[in-house]
Design a protein around this motif. Structure first.
Motif, PDB file in Angstrom:
ATOM      1  N   GLN A  49       0.827  -1.231   0.000  1.00  0.00           N
ATOM      2  CA  GLN A  49       0.000   0.000   0.000  1.00  0.00           C
ATOM      3  C   GLN A  49       0.856   1.274   0.000  1.00  0.00           C
ATOM      4  O   GLN A  49       2.038   1.232   0.291  1.00  0.00           O
ATOM      5  N   MET A  50       0.149   2.366  -0.297  1.00  0.00           N
ATOM      6  CA  MET A  50       0.737   3.706  -0.173  1.00  0.00           C
ATOM      7  C   MET A  50      -0.128   4.455   0.834  1.00  0.00           C
ATOM      8  O   MET A  50      -1.341   4.233   0.883  1.00  0.00           O
ATOM      9  N   ASP A  51       0.472   5.360   1.605  1.00  0.00           N
ATOM     10  CA  ASP A  51      -0.365   6.145   2.503  1.00  0.00           C
ATOM     11  C   ASP A  51      -0.904   7.365   1.745  1.00  0.00           C
ATOM     12  O   ASP A  51      -0.623   7.544   0.549  1.00  0.00           O
ATOM     13  N   LYS A  52      -1.663   8.198   2.463  1.00  0.00           N
ATOM     14  CA  LYS A  52      -2.327   9.345   1.817  1.00  0.00           C
ATOM     15  C   LYS A  52      -1.327  10.279   1.154  1.00  0.00           C
ATOM     16  O   LYS A  52      -1.552  10.784   0.055  1.00  0.00           O
ATOM     17  N   GLU A  53      -0.231  10.522   1.870  1.00  0.00           N
ATOM     18  CA  GLU A  53       0.762  11.470   1.345  1.00  0.00           C
ATOM     19  C   GLU A  53       1.419  10.934   0.068  1.00  0.00           C
ATOM     20  O   GLU A  53       1.574  11.664  -0.918  1.00  0.00           O
ATOM     21  N   GLU A  54       1.762   9.655   0.094  1.00  0.00           N
ATOM     22  CA  GLU A  54       2.362   9.050  -1.114  1.00  0.00           C
ATOM     23  C   GLU A  54       1.368   9.093  -2.282  1.00  0.00           C
ATOM     24  O   GLU A  54       1.737   9.392  -3.420  1.00  0.00           O
ATOM     25  N   THR A  55       0.097   8.792  -1.974  1.00  0.00           N
ATOM     26  CA  THR A  55      -0.924   8.771  -3.035  1.00  0.00           C
ATOM     27  C   THR A  55      -1.080  10.169  -3.639  1.00  0.00           C
ATOM     28  O   THR A  55      -1.197  10.331  -4.853  1.00  0.00           O
ATOM     29  N   PHE A  56      -1.049  11.187  -2.776  1.00  0.00           N
ATOM     30  CA  PHE A  56      -1.166  12.565  -3.261  1.00  0.00           C
ATOM     31  C   PHE A  56       0.020  12.912  -4.177  1.00  0.00           C
ATOM     32  O   PHE A  56      -0.150  13.486  -5.256  1.00  0.00           O
ATOM     33  N   HIS A  57       1.244  12.523  -3.754  1.00  0.00           N
ATOM     34  CA  HIS A  57       2.421  12.857  -4.582  1.00  0.00           C
ATOM     35  C   HIS A  57       2.440  12.059  -5.877  1.00  0.00           C
ATOM     36  O   HIS A  57       2.879  12.571  -6.912  1.00  0.00           O
ATOM     37  N   LEU A  58       1.921  10.827  -5.840  1.00  0.00           N
ATOM     38  CA  LEU A  58       1.828  10.041  -7.081  1.00  0.00           C
ATOM     39  C   LEU A  58       0.847  10.728  -8.041  1.00  0.00           C
ATOM     40  O   LEU A  58       1.117  10.861  -9.239  1.00  0.00           O
ATOM     41  N   THR A  59      -0.276  11.192  -7.500  1.00  0.00           N
ATOM     42  CA  THR A  59      -1.270  11.892  -8.332  1.00  0.00           C
ATOM     43  C   THR A  59      -0.651  13.138  -8.966  1.00  0.00           C
ATOM     44  O   THR A  59      -0.802  13.386 -10.166  1.00  0.00           O
ATOM     45  N   ARG A  60       0.029  13.913  -8.159  1.00  0.00           N
ATOM     46  CA  ARG A  60       0.649  15.164  -8.663  1.00  0.00           C
ATOM     47  C   ARG A  60       1.668  14.880  -9.753  1.00  0.00           C
ATOM     48  O   ARG A  60       1.696  15.540 -10.789  1.00  0.00           O
ATOM     49  N   ALA A  61       2.514  13.872  -9.504  1.00  0.00           N
ATOM     50  CA  ALA A  61       3.557  13.553 -10.487  1.00  0.00           C
ATOM     51  C   ALA A  61       2.917  13.122 -11.810  1.00  0.00           C
ATOM     52  O   ALA A  61       3.379  13.513 -12.893  1.00  0.00           O
ATOM     53  N   MET A  62       1.837  12.359 -11.729  1.00  0.00           N
ATOM     54  CA  MET A  62       1.175  11.919 -12.981  1.00  0.00           C
ATOM     55  C   MET A  62       0.438  13.089 -13.629  1.00  0.00           C
ATOM     56  O   MET A  62       0.419  13.225 -14.846  1.00  0.00           O
ATOM     57  N   LYS A  63      -0.171  13.951 -12.811  1.00  0.00           N
ATOM     58  CA  LYS A  63      -0.860  15.134 -13.359  1.00  0.00           C
ATOM     59  C   LYS A  63       0.112  15.972 -14.199  1.00  0.00           C
ATOM     60  O   LYS A  63      -0.195  16.389 -15.314  1.00  0.00           O
ATOM     61  N   TYR A  64       1.302  16.206 -13.642  1.00  0.00           N
ATOM     62  CA  TYR A  64       2.265  17.079 -14.333  1.00  0.00           C
ATOM     63  C   TYR A  64       3.142  16.336 -15.339  1.00  0.00           C
ATOM     64  O   TYR A  64       4.088  16.902 -15.859  1.00  0.00           O
ATOM     65  N   SER A  65       2.808  15.066 -15.649  1.00  0.00           N
ATOM     66  CA  SER A  65       3.605  14.335 -16.648  1.00  0.00           C
ATOM     67  C   SER A  65       3.248  14.775 -18.071  1.00  0.00           C
ATOM     68  O   SER A  65       3.911  14.385 -19.025  1.00  0.00           O
ATOM     69  N   GLY A  66       2.193  15.569 -18.229  1.00  0.00           N
ATOM     70  CA  GLY A  66       1.779  16.023 -19.566  1.00  0.00           C
ATOM     71  C   GLY A  66       1.153  17.405 -19.465  1.00  0.00           C
ATOM     72  O   GLY A  66       1.471  18.176 -18.558  1.00  0.00           O
ATOM     73  N   ASP A  67       0.228  17.693 -20.396  1.00  0.00           N
ATOM     74  CA  ASP A  67      -0.430  19.010 -20.403  1.00  0.00           C
ATOM     75  C   ASP A  67      -1.335  19.166 -19.180  1.00  0.00           C
ATOM     76  O   ASP A  67      -2.018  18.223 -18.786  1.00  0.00           O
ATOM     77  N   VAL A  68      -1.327  20.374 -18.620  1.00  0.00           N
ATOM     78  CA  VAL A  68      -2.332  20.716 -17.604  1.00  0.00           C
ATOM     79  C   VAL A  68      -3.152  21.836 -18.237  1.00  0.00           C
ATOM     80  O   VAL A  68      -2.631  22.903 -18.560  1.00  0.00           O
ATOM     81  N   ILE A  69      -4.406  21.555 -18.485  1.00  0.00           N
ATOM     82  CA  ILE A  69      -5.242  22.467 -19.280  1.00  0.00           C
ATOM     83  C   ILE A  69      -5.598  23.726 -18.484  1.00  0.00           C
ATOM     84  O   ILE A  69      -5.993  23.649 -17.321  1.00  0.00           O
ATOM     85  N   ASP A  70      -5.441  24.851 -19.154  1.00  0.00           N
ATOM     86  CA  ASP A  70      -5.792  26.134 -18.544  1.00  0.00           C
ATOM     87  C   ASP A  70      -7.149  26.566 -19.120  1.00  0.00           C
ATOM     88  O   ASP A  70      -7.241  26.903 -20.305  1.00  0.00           O
ATOM     89  N   LEU A  71      -8.170  26.525 -18.286  1.00  0.00           N
ATOM     90  CA  LEU A  71      -9.515  26.881 -18.761  1.00  0.00           C
ATOM     91  C   LEU A  71      -9.885  28.309 -18.355  1.00  0.00           C
ATOM     92  O   LEU A  71     -11.061  28.668 -18.341  1.00  0.00           O
ATOM     93  N   SER A  72      -8.864  29.128 -18.009  1.00  0.00           N
ATOM     94  CA  SER A  72      -9.175  30.461 -17.481  1.00  0.00           C
ATOM     95  C   SER A  72      -9.861  31.366 -18.514  1.00  0.00           C
ATOM     96  O   SER A  72     -10.481  32.359 -18.139  1.00  0.00           O
TER      97      SER A  72
END
Ligand code: URA
Length: 433
Positions: A49-72
């Motif tokens: 398993q991963m704890d909450k903090e690890e899961t959050f950092h895994l999510t962030r790393a995958m989020k920033y592995s490509g485009d992050v859409i700017d809908l502003s």
């Protein structure tokens, strides 16, 4: 940093640092970490398993592995909705026009179906002319103009998740809560909306079979979204039988249109109003979920949401005449009825079996490369709790390949379980987190 040490650390139950997680995600995405090392790490994560903090950092790393859409460029609070996947789940096609008709801008990316679950992009493509791939400027312009656009997710959104998910799929490591939560949330957070409503399906036709697991997944995703400063709400809903009566692409779009005309199945109508209500609330257009629900109901009853659907179809190159004339959808050439051989009540309709039978009728794909038959699928004439008598039609299978339709009918028949007593009704909405 060394991948071997990172695998060993997780194998022994250690906690990975944000730097180690980033190193793994970036290295695997660019190809410097091979499949065999990533597979070993995924299995270690699965087992330890991963704890909450690890899961959050895994999510962030995958989020920033490509485009992050700017809908502003789009005015207002953009609200996204995501379903963890089910059978007959066409709610996006109902909920998006409902919420948009109430002033919530919807700039949504959706996926294709794979295996026994369908995908919104395939469903929308059963509308003649409908474009699911349009330039970013047209996407944003349409949301500013009519309040709603739904397109296919590009390969540039969370590419790390794409690669890791494919590996999980062949290494028996899909079913880990942290891996599922980070996979879903990395894509949602990269898609740029300000608020996210998550429909976590629970039951035999869902990733999470038990209520407890569905709640844990919902809570984990809400924490991840909130930590990324997005208003995130999860709703746990039943997937112990297919949603509505139609399963299969054009059949589901027709059912969604019927729902917006006020004559849809009760479960789809109710779930759509509740989800739209939460989205309207999350988009700050209502002061409570109940007020959001009431606004969505008004948009349904006034025809405002149906008009929004017509504008949406037209905006993306589709023919809005399908709303009045269902013969414009891809047409089946063969059908097979499933007839009941006893009397009593329908006790259960195994959602996963119906999803698989629909896939085998031609409506779904086994691999990403397969083509699909947009006319194919299953229409359920009986749902759980209905009375049945000998000779009643339980369901009809549609398609263009007689052999596939026959095989599908054989499988779908086995999904029905009967009882002498009326079964207890499952709650459609189990919890809101
Ligand atoms: N859906 C996803 O996008 N990822 C998972 O891991 C499971 C369901």
């Amino acid at each position: 940093m060394n991948m071997n040490d990172i695998i060993g650390k997780k194998r022994d139950g250690g906690k990975l640092s944000p730097e180690e997680i980033e190193y793994v995600v970036n290295g695997y995405t660019e190809g410097s970490i091979p499949d065999y090392q990533m597979s070993a790490l995924l299995m270690a994560i699965y087992l330890k398993q991963m704890d909450k903090e690890e899961t959050f950092h895994l999510t962030r790393a995958m989020k920033y592995s490509g485009d992050v859409i700017d809908l502003s460029q789009i005015e207002g609070i953009k609200v996204d909705k995501h379903s963890t996947g089910g059978v007959g789940d066409k709610t996006t096609l109902v909920v998006a026009p409902l919420a948009a008709a109430c002033g919530v801008p919807i700039a949504k990316m959706s996926g294709r179906g794979l295996g026994f679950t369908g995908g919104t992009v395939d469903k929308m493509e059963s509308i003649p002319g409908f474009q699911t791939s349009i330039p970013a400027e047209s996407f944003m312009e349409q949301v500013n103009r009519i309040g709603l656009s739904v397109i296919g997710q590009t390969a540039h959104i969370a590419p790390a998740d794409k690669k890791i998910y494919a590996l999980r799929d062949v290494t028996a490591t899909v079913g880990n809560m942290s891996l599922i939560a980070s996979s879903i949330m990395s894509k949602k957070l990269a898609s740029g909306s300000d608020a996210i409503v998550l429909d976590v399906k629970c039951g035999d036709g869902a990733f999470m079979e038990s209520f407890e697991d569905a709640c844990t997944l919902g809570e984990m995703m809400v924490e991840i979204g909130t930590a990324d400063r997005k208003k995130t709400i999860a709703i746990i809903t039943d997937m112990n039988q297919p949603l509505g009566q139609a399963v299969g692409n054009s059949l589901e779009v027709i059912e969604a249109i019927d729902t917006l005309k006020g004559r849809g199945p009760g479960d789809i109508t109710e779930l759509s109003l509740i989800l739209a209500g939460i989205m309207i609330y999350a988009g700050d257009k209502a002061e409570s979920r109940q007020q959001g629900y009431d606004m969505a109901k008004e948009a349904l009853e006034s025809g405002g949401a149906l008009n929004k659907l017509a504008e949406f179809i037209q905006g993306q190159g589709g023919d809005p005449a399908v709303i009045k004339d269902y013969s414009l959808f891809p047409q089946h050439t063969c059908t097979q009825e499933i007839v009941c051989h006893r009397s009593g009540y329908v006790y259960k309709i195994a959602a996963k079996s119906i999803g698989l039978a629909s896939q085998h009728s031609g409506a779904g794909r086994a691999t990403k490369e397969d083509s699909i038959d947009l006319s194919a699928g299953i229409y359920l004439h009986k749902k759980v709790g209905d009375t049945v008598a000998e000779g009643d039609v339980l369901a009809v299978i549609y398609g263009t390949d007689a052999e596939k339709v026959a095989r599908s009918a054989e499988e779908a028949e086995k999904a029905f379980v009967f009882s002498k007593e009326k079964p207890k009704k499952e709650e459609l909405i189990k919890k809101i987190i």
